[in-house]
Design an enzyme around this catalytic site. Sequence first.
Site, PDB file in Angstrom:
ATOM      1  N   CYS A 163      69.253 -82.946   5.890  1.00  0.00           N
ATOM      2  CA  CYS A 163      68.119 -82.379   5.159  1.00  0.00           C
ATOM      3  C   CYS A 163      66.802 -83.063   5.484  1.00  0.00           C
ATOM      4  O   CYS A 163      65.748 -82.424   5.481  1.00  0.00           O
ATOM      5  CB  CYS A 163      68.386 -82.441   3.656  1.00  0.00           C
ATOM      6  SG  CYS A 163      68.880 -84.072   3.067  1.00  0.00           S
ATOM      7  N   LYS A 165      82.497 -82.064  -8.040  1.00  0.00           N
ATOM      8  CA  LYS A 165      82.854 -80.794  -7.404  1.00  0.00           C
ATOM      9  C   LYS A 165      82.359 -80.812  -5.960  1.00  0.00           C
ATOM     10  O   LYS A 165      81.198 -80.542  -5.671  1.00  0.00           O
ATOM     11  CB  LYS A 165      82.234 -79.592  -8.127  1.00  0.00           C
ATOM     12  CG  LYS A 165      82.797 -78.250  -7.619  1.00  0.00           C
ATOM     13  CD  LYS A 165      81.796 -77.146  -7.601  1.00  0.00           C
ATOM     14  CE  LYS A 165      80.895 -77.140  -6.399  1.00  0.00           C
ATOM     15  NZ  LYS A 165      81.563 -76.821  -5.106  1.00  0.00           N
ATOM     16  N   GLY A 177      72.119 -79.990  -2.138  1.00  0.00           N
ATOM     17  CA  GLY A 177      72.453 -78.767  -1.435  1.00  0.00           C
ATOM     18  C   GLY A 177      71.216 -77.983  -1.072  1.00  0.00           C
ATOM     19  O   GLY A 177      70.117 -78.537  -0.972  1.00  0.00           O
ATOM     20  N   SER A 178      71.375 -76.695  -0.902  1.00  0.00           N
ATOM     21  CA  SER A 178      70.275 -75.849  -0.471  1.00  0.00           C
ATOM     22  C   SER A 178      69.246 -75.664  -1.583  1.00  0.00           C
ATOM     23  O   SER A 178      69.551 -75.767  -2.770  1.00  0.00           O
ATOM     24  CB  SER A 178      70.803 -74.484  -0.036  1.00  0.00           C
ATOM     25  OG  SER A 178      71.214 -73.733  -1.165  1.00  0.00           O
ATOM     26  N   THR A 179      68.027 -75.345  -1.163  1.00  0.00           N
ATOM     27  CA  THR A 179      66.970 -75.095  -2.141  1.00  0.00           C
ATOM     28  C   THR A 179      67.281 -73.864  -2.979  1.00  0.00           C
ATOM     29  O   THR A 179      67.018 -73.846  -4.188  1.00  0.00           O
ATOM     30  CB  THR A 179      65.622 -74.938  -1.417  1.00  0.00           C
ATOM     31  OG1 THR A 179      65.288 -76.193  -0.814  1.00  0.00           O
ATOM     32  CG2 THR A 179      64.514 -74.550  -2.377  1.00  0.00           C
ATOM     33  N   ALA A 233      70.237 -72.677  -3.911  1.00  0.00           N
ATOM     34  CA  ALA A 233      71.215 -73.048  -4.939  1.00  0.00           C
ATOM     35  C   ALA A 233      70.585 -73.981  -5.966  1.00  0.00           C
ATOM     36  O   ALA A 233      70.868 -73.879  -7.167  1.00  0.00           O
ATOM     37  CB  ALA A 233      72.427 -73.711  -4.291  1.00  0.00           C
ATOM     38  N   GLY A 234      69.716 -74.883  -5.502  1.00  0.00           N
ATOM     39  CA  GLY A 234      69.050 -75.808  -6.418  1.00  0.00           C
ATOM     40  C   GLY A 234      68.172 -75.099  -7.421  1.00  0.00           C
ATOM     41  O   GLY A 234      68.092 -75.495  -8.595  1.00  0.00           O
ATOM     42  N   GLU A 252      64.316 -73.984   7.108  1.00  0.00           N
ATOM     43  CA  GLU A 252      65.283 -75.034   7.416  1.00  0.00           C
ATOM     44  C   GLU A 252      66.437 -74.423   8.203  1.00  0.00           C
ATOM     45  O   GLU A 252      67.204 -73.614   7.676  1.00  0.00           O
ATOM     46  CB  GLU A 252      65.799 -75.687   6.137  1.00  0.00           C
ATOM     47  CG  GLU A 252      66.739 -76.847   6.408  1.00  0.00           C
ATOM     48  CD  GLU A 252      67.241 -77.519   5.141  1.00  0.00           C
ATOM     49  OE1 GLU A 252      67.369 -78.753   5.141  1.00  0.00           O
ATOM     50  OE2 GLU A 252      67.512 -76.800   4.160  1.00  0.00           O
ATOM     51  N   GLU A 293      68.532 -82.739  -5.085  1.00  0.00           N
ATOM     52  CA  GLU A 293      68.151 -83.183  -3.742  1.00  0.00           C
ATOM     53  C   GLU A 293      68.424 -82.007  -2.819  1.00  0.00           C
ATOM     54  O   GLU A 293      69.568 -81.659  -2.559  1.00  0.00           O
ATOM     55  CB  GLU A 293      68.951 -84.432  -3.344  1.00  0.00           C
ATOM     56  CG  GLU A 293      68.340 -85.176  -2.159  1.00  0.00           C
ATOM     57  CD  GLU A 293      68.855 -84.666  -0.830  1.00  0.00           C
ATOM     58  OE1 GLU A 293      68.114 -83.894  -0.170  1.00  0.00           O
ATOM     59  OE2 GLU A 293      69.974 -85.020  -0.448  1.00  0.00           O
TER      60      GLU A 293
END
Length: 479
Positions: A284, A176, A228-230, A232-233, A383, A250
């Site tokens: 990142c 995706k 992706g972003s923290t 979303a993670g 970030e 990651e």
Amino acid sequence: MFDRNDLYIGGQWIAPVDGGSVDVIEAATEKVLGRSALAGPADIDAAVAAARDALGGPWVAMSRAERADVLERFAAAMAARAKETAELVSRENGMPITLAKPTNGYGPSAMLKYYAGLIRAAQDEEVRPGALGGRTVVRSEPVGVVAAITPWNYPQPLAAMKIAPALAAGCTVVLKPAPETALDAFVFADAAQEAGIPAGVLNVVPADREAGAHLVAHPGVDKVAFTGSTAAGRAIGEACGRLLRPVTLELGGKSAAIVAEDADLTVFADHLLEVSLVNNGQTCHASTRILAPRSRYAEVVEAVTETVRALRVGDPLDKATAIGPLVSAAQRDRVLGHIAAGRADGYQITTGGGTPADLPQGWFVEPTVFAGVDNSASISQEEIFGPVLTITEYTDADDAVAIANDSKYGLGGTIWTSDEECGLELARRIHTGTVGVNHYALDLTAPFGGVKASGLGRELGPEGLEPYLAPKSVYFATR
């Protein structure tokens, strides 16, 4: 126009059932580059079903050597498309073409060949003598269906970092990609078809966050791999935790570049673009916090400022361009918001600070340097994901290490010194997943990943293959 109107599911090109389509906008011109199919929940269901069906087909039944042969054909098919793919990605997300060619162009092919070599040299089973007699056969089996969810900043290599080891292990994949770079993701499908990868082994379904969440929680998925972003993670990690589903995350970073007392500032300045502002700052692991010794603080500020001021901003397809546009208007506005916050907090801008007057079209932001920044400032802690650097003073090595570690992130970092042993000693003290000494570049053969809010697990190297293999122990009694 680069229109891709169908999803790639089960080895076939299929129109979305309940999804739709999305315009992909060229970052430098703000014009429509092409239109991509977008998957909905029913399309995700179909992709997962195809991947599950493929687990019972020829892919898993192949020997490791046979899979390696297919992966090498896949690598060749990707390499044949490298130039066009790199140019497409540059137009999608603004990455300078000089970076896009090795990363988005040839990076996926290199990863596929690397993991083909790893599995060709490995065995599916190991016989171990039992501690109390007997023996155990330890098998390495594919974990199953992998949901690979990838971002827009390095769309090709970040997808390959999941696809290559997953396929090498014998897994099947539902990829995706992000809608912003949906068009280039279909290159994987084109090359997979050419390479003869069996139907359902790789499925490509660009989708929005809602459909992505449906994929993460899907009962037919056995593992999730996300970059992706923290924020979303964390949501993906929580979902996988409830489901007891293995996950690799990651995530973000806010890495420090420690300029030691004995650093050669010419070397540091020469590498500044590639370690601190790479991909327009949309990286990142970039070392965006520059830590300068008090005794040389003014020198460092001058070197960084002059280097950044001289960087050419412009068309990402021009080989002379160092800084291209950001991926979207929203990302540009987000970065400008961080710059405004730094200015409001009273920190000095030594260069940049706005948008280029001579580039009215495109989502450009001037590469910007803030000097005299306290590490507690929001521009040092958050970030930004754009071409913005901060310079912070330190007193001694212990202070530099403390400042470098004073972050919720821990993904990258660099040490700049004329004494490599000193650099190694400092690197050992930095709480992060990766560190470069007078250099920073990911190595295919070594693990990449972070600690703290920068994620869980590792990609690349032999360690990147392990999450896609499930060990099984078969016990035998003493004869």
